[in-house]
Design a protein around this motif. Structure first.
Motif, PDB file in Angstrom:
ATOM      1  N   PHE A   1       0.833  -1.201   0.000  1.00 19.73           N
ATOM      2  CA  PHE A   1       0.000   0.000   0.000  1.00 19.73           C
ATOM      3  C   PHE A   1       0.868   1.250   0.000  1.00 19.73           C
ATOM      4  CE2 PHE A   1      -2.367   3.334   2.284  1.00 19.73           C
ATOM      5  CZ  PHE A   1      -3.524   3.387   1.520  1.00 19.73           C
ATOM      6  N   TRP A   2       1.921   1.246   0.779  1.00 22.77           N
ATOM      7  CA  TRP A   2       2.786   2.426   0.868  1.00 22.77           C
ATOM      8  C   TRP A   2       3.671   2.568  -0.369  1.00 22.77           C
ATOM      9  CZ3 TRP A   2       0.911   5.743   3.872  1.00 22.77           C
ATOM     10  CH2 TRP A   2       0.264   5.365   5.050  1.00 22.77           C
ATOM     11  N   LEU A   3       4.047   1.462  -0.975  1.00 22.52           N
ATOM     12  CA  LEU A   3       4.799   1.543  -2.225  1.00 22.52           C
ATOM     13  C   LEU A   3       3.940   2.178  -3.320  1.00 22.52           C
ATOM     14  CD1 LEU A   3       6.564  -1.953  -2.237  1.00 22.52           C
ATOM     15  CD2 LEU A   3       7.592   0.276  -1.716  1.00 22.52           C
ATOM     16  N   LEU A   4       2.681   1.756  -3.387  1.00 17.87           N
ATOM     17  CA  LEU A   4       1.758   2.318  -4.363  1.00 17.87           C
ATOM     18  C   LEU A   4       1.517   3.804  -4.094  1.00 17.87           C
ATOM     19  CD1 LEU A   4       0.220   1.032  -6.742  1.00 17.87           C
ATOM     20  CD2 LEU A   4      -1.734   0.755  -5.224  1.00 17.87           C
ATOM     21  N   THR A   5       1.391   4.143  -2.830  1.00 18.44           N
ATOM     22  CA  THR A   5       1.183   5.537  -2.436  1.00 18.44           C
ATOM     23  C   THR A   5       2.381   6.403  -2.815  1.00 18.44           C
ATOM     24  OG1 THR A   5      -0.238   4.850  -0.601  1.00 18.44           O
ATOM     25  CG2 THR A   5       0.688   7.050  -0.482  1.00 18.44           C
ATOM     26  N   SER A   6       3.580   5.891  -2.603  1.00 16.87           N
ATOM     27  CA  SER A   6       4.797   6.639  -2.949  1.00 16.87           C
ATOM     28  C   SER A   6       4.896   6.859  -4.452  1.00 16.87           C
ATOM     29  CB  SER A   6       6.034   5.880  -2.451  1.00 16.87           C
ATOM     30  OG  SER A   6       5.999   5.715  -1.050  1.00 16.87           O
ATOM     31  N   GLY A   7       4.537   5.859  -5.220  1.00 16.70           N
ATOM     32  CA  GLY A   7       4.572   6.008  -6.673  1.00 16.70           C
ATOM     33  C   GLY A   7       3.602   7.062  -7.161  1.00 16.70           C
ATOM     34  N   PHE A   8       2.440   7.148  -6.548  1.00 14.97           N
ATOM     35  CA  PHE A   8       1.439   8.121  -6.977  1.00 14.97           C
ATOM     36  C   PHE A   8       1.856   9.543  -6.611  1.00 14.97           C
ATOM     37  CE2 PHE A   8      -3.383   8.517  -7.731  1.00 14.97           C
ATOM     38  CZ  PHE A   8      -3.207   8.278  -9.082  1.00 14.97           C
ATOM     39  N   PHE A   9       2.655   9.695  -5.559  1.00  9.04           N
ATOM     40  CA  PHE A   9       3.232  11.002  -5.245  1.00  9.04           C
ATOM     41  C   PHE A   9       4.056  11.508  -6.426  1.00  9.04           C
ATOM     42  CE2 PHE A   9       7.073  13.282  -4.065  1.00  9.04           C
ATOM     43  CZ  PHE A   9       6.595  14.343  -3.297  1.00  9.04           C
TER      44      PHE A   9
END
Length: 410
Positions: free
Chosen positions: A223-231
């Motif tokens: 979830f946090w990897l996906l969130t970082s990519g969207f940043f």
């Protein structure tokens, strides 16, 4: 058998009606907001303020949009998307109309910034994607998300010229009124989502609560990897959307080249978003995101290395358009694929908040770096590095759905 078949046919008709209406809502929401850029010169001239005033209002809009998206998603998940869309459309319309009556910077920050930003949380893809995704079976879901994303992009391409024509013909105040009143069309369109009930009226057999869904996601590395990519996505697209016309002018090209380049971004974004949805239904979404972000790095390197020319700008805009918001159906699709559809709107809202933080920083730092150095080169280099970072952090993401223990029998 006939009863089951009839129910299935009804569900699919509902899905396609929601897809159609959701696409129009997304087109209006994105298109009207995208047209705010044409308000910049006349507003600043009439109010006698610098361009940074209205630009800051739009930066606030991005932050408020991102900050309120999880709450709008939670409303949609609990009570159904109809309430979230209607509430968002009314706030969106109020903010757009209020622009016409804004005589001070603080009024602009409230209208174009806070109100429109909060309205976008209820009318943009954070809600629409989750609602449409619930209605389509898994094998068609990625395609439906791609169509929805492409519809929003088409609205951006079509409505920006409309906004320009309204400002030229009637002035910015009347144009804001027309656009605000026009956005109310989203309210009757939201009726298509009335049959979708939230967890309050239609709890899942698993019995997972909202709090449990949050704890599960926050404790999951993917979830946090996906969130970082969207940043990274937000940083890049906001920087390019705001500063590309100025960058083109700095190269000695006419202003019309920069405007045409943004139009090409919007046009090719339609193709890219739809294609991403189709491909996401056939191939690994995380690997598609990996290639997409690495592709952005290649396109930016091309821009910096090739001799400046109008053709070079148009090729860059077209290529970047293909990669522009193709991240949206893939990222939202991964959220639903991993965590399920029940709390997708809220969870994607949290992921989207990181996108908007990136958007704010991309716009703001772009201006600061140019003021300090007289060039955008440093931000272009940062964008390349971030693209490489985003590409590689998607590799470890686990795409498989989380297995949960069934709820205990009563």
């Amino acid at each position: 058998m006939s009863g089951a078949s009839g129910s299935q046919d009804y569900n699919m008709r509902l899905a396609y009606v929601a897809l159609f209406c959701g696409g129009i809502i997304g087109a209006l929401s994105f298109g009207i907001r995208s047209g705010f850029g044409v308000f910049l010169p006349p507003i600043t001239a009439e109010l006698g303020v610098g361009r940074e005033v209205f630009a800051f209002s739009l930066a606030v809009q991005n932050l408020i949009w991102g900050a309120t998206q999880p709450f709008a998603g939670a409303i949609a998940d609990r009570y159904g998307p109809f309430r979230a869309i209607c509430g968002g459309a009314i706030v969106y319309a109020a903010g757009t109309v209020m622009i016409a009556f804004s005589a001070t910077p603080s009024m602009l920050h409230l209208s174009a910034g806070m109100l429109v930003g909060a309205g976008l949380a209820g009318t943009s893809f954070g809600i629409i994607l989750g609602a449409v995704g619930q209605l389509f079976p898994p094998e068609r879901r990625s395609w439906a998300l791609g169509v929805t994303g492409a519809s929003g992009s088409l609205g951006q391409f079509l409505l920006v010229p409309v906004a320009g024509s309204l400002v030229a013909s009637f002035g910015w105040k009347d144009a804001a009124l027309f656009m605000g009143l026009g956005s109310l069309v989203m309210v009757p369109l939201a009726i298509a989502f009335w049959p979708i009930k939230g967890t309050k009226a239609n709890p899942l057999p698993s019995g997972q609560s909202l709090g449990q869904a949050l704890r599960e996601a926050f404790g999951y590395k993917s979830f946090w990897l996906l969130t970082s990519g969207f940043f990274v996505c937000g940083f890049q697209v906001a920087f390019i959307a705001v500063h590309l016309p100025a960058y083109v002018s700095d190269l000695g090209m006419p202003v019309t080249v920069g405007a045409s380049a943004l139009a090409l971004v919007g046009l090719f974004n339609v193709i890219g978003s739809y294609s991403a949805g189709v491909l996401g239904g056939k191939f690994s979404k995380k690997y598609l995101l990996n290639m997409l972000y690495l592709g952005r790095a290649v396109v930016i390197v091309f821009l910096l290395l090739m001799p400046p020319s109008e053709l070079m700008i148009y090729v860059f805009a077209s290529a970047m358009g293909l990669l522009w918001l193709s991240t949206v159906p893939l990222t939202s699709g991964l959220v639903g694929q991993i965590f399920g559809m029940r709390y997708m709107s809220m969870l994607f809202g949290i992921v989207f908040f990181s996108h908007q933080i990136g958007s704010f920083l991309g716009v703001w730092l772009g201006g600061i770096v140019f003021d300090q150095t007289g060039s955008y080169d440093l931000i272009w280099y940062v964008s390349i590095a971030l693209a490489l970072f985003a590409g590689f952090i998607h590799w470890p993401i686990k795409e498989e759905a989380i297995e949960r223990a069934p709820a205990p029998a009563e």
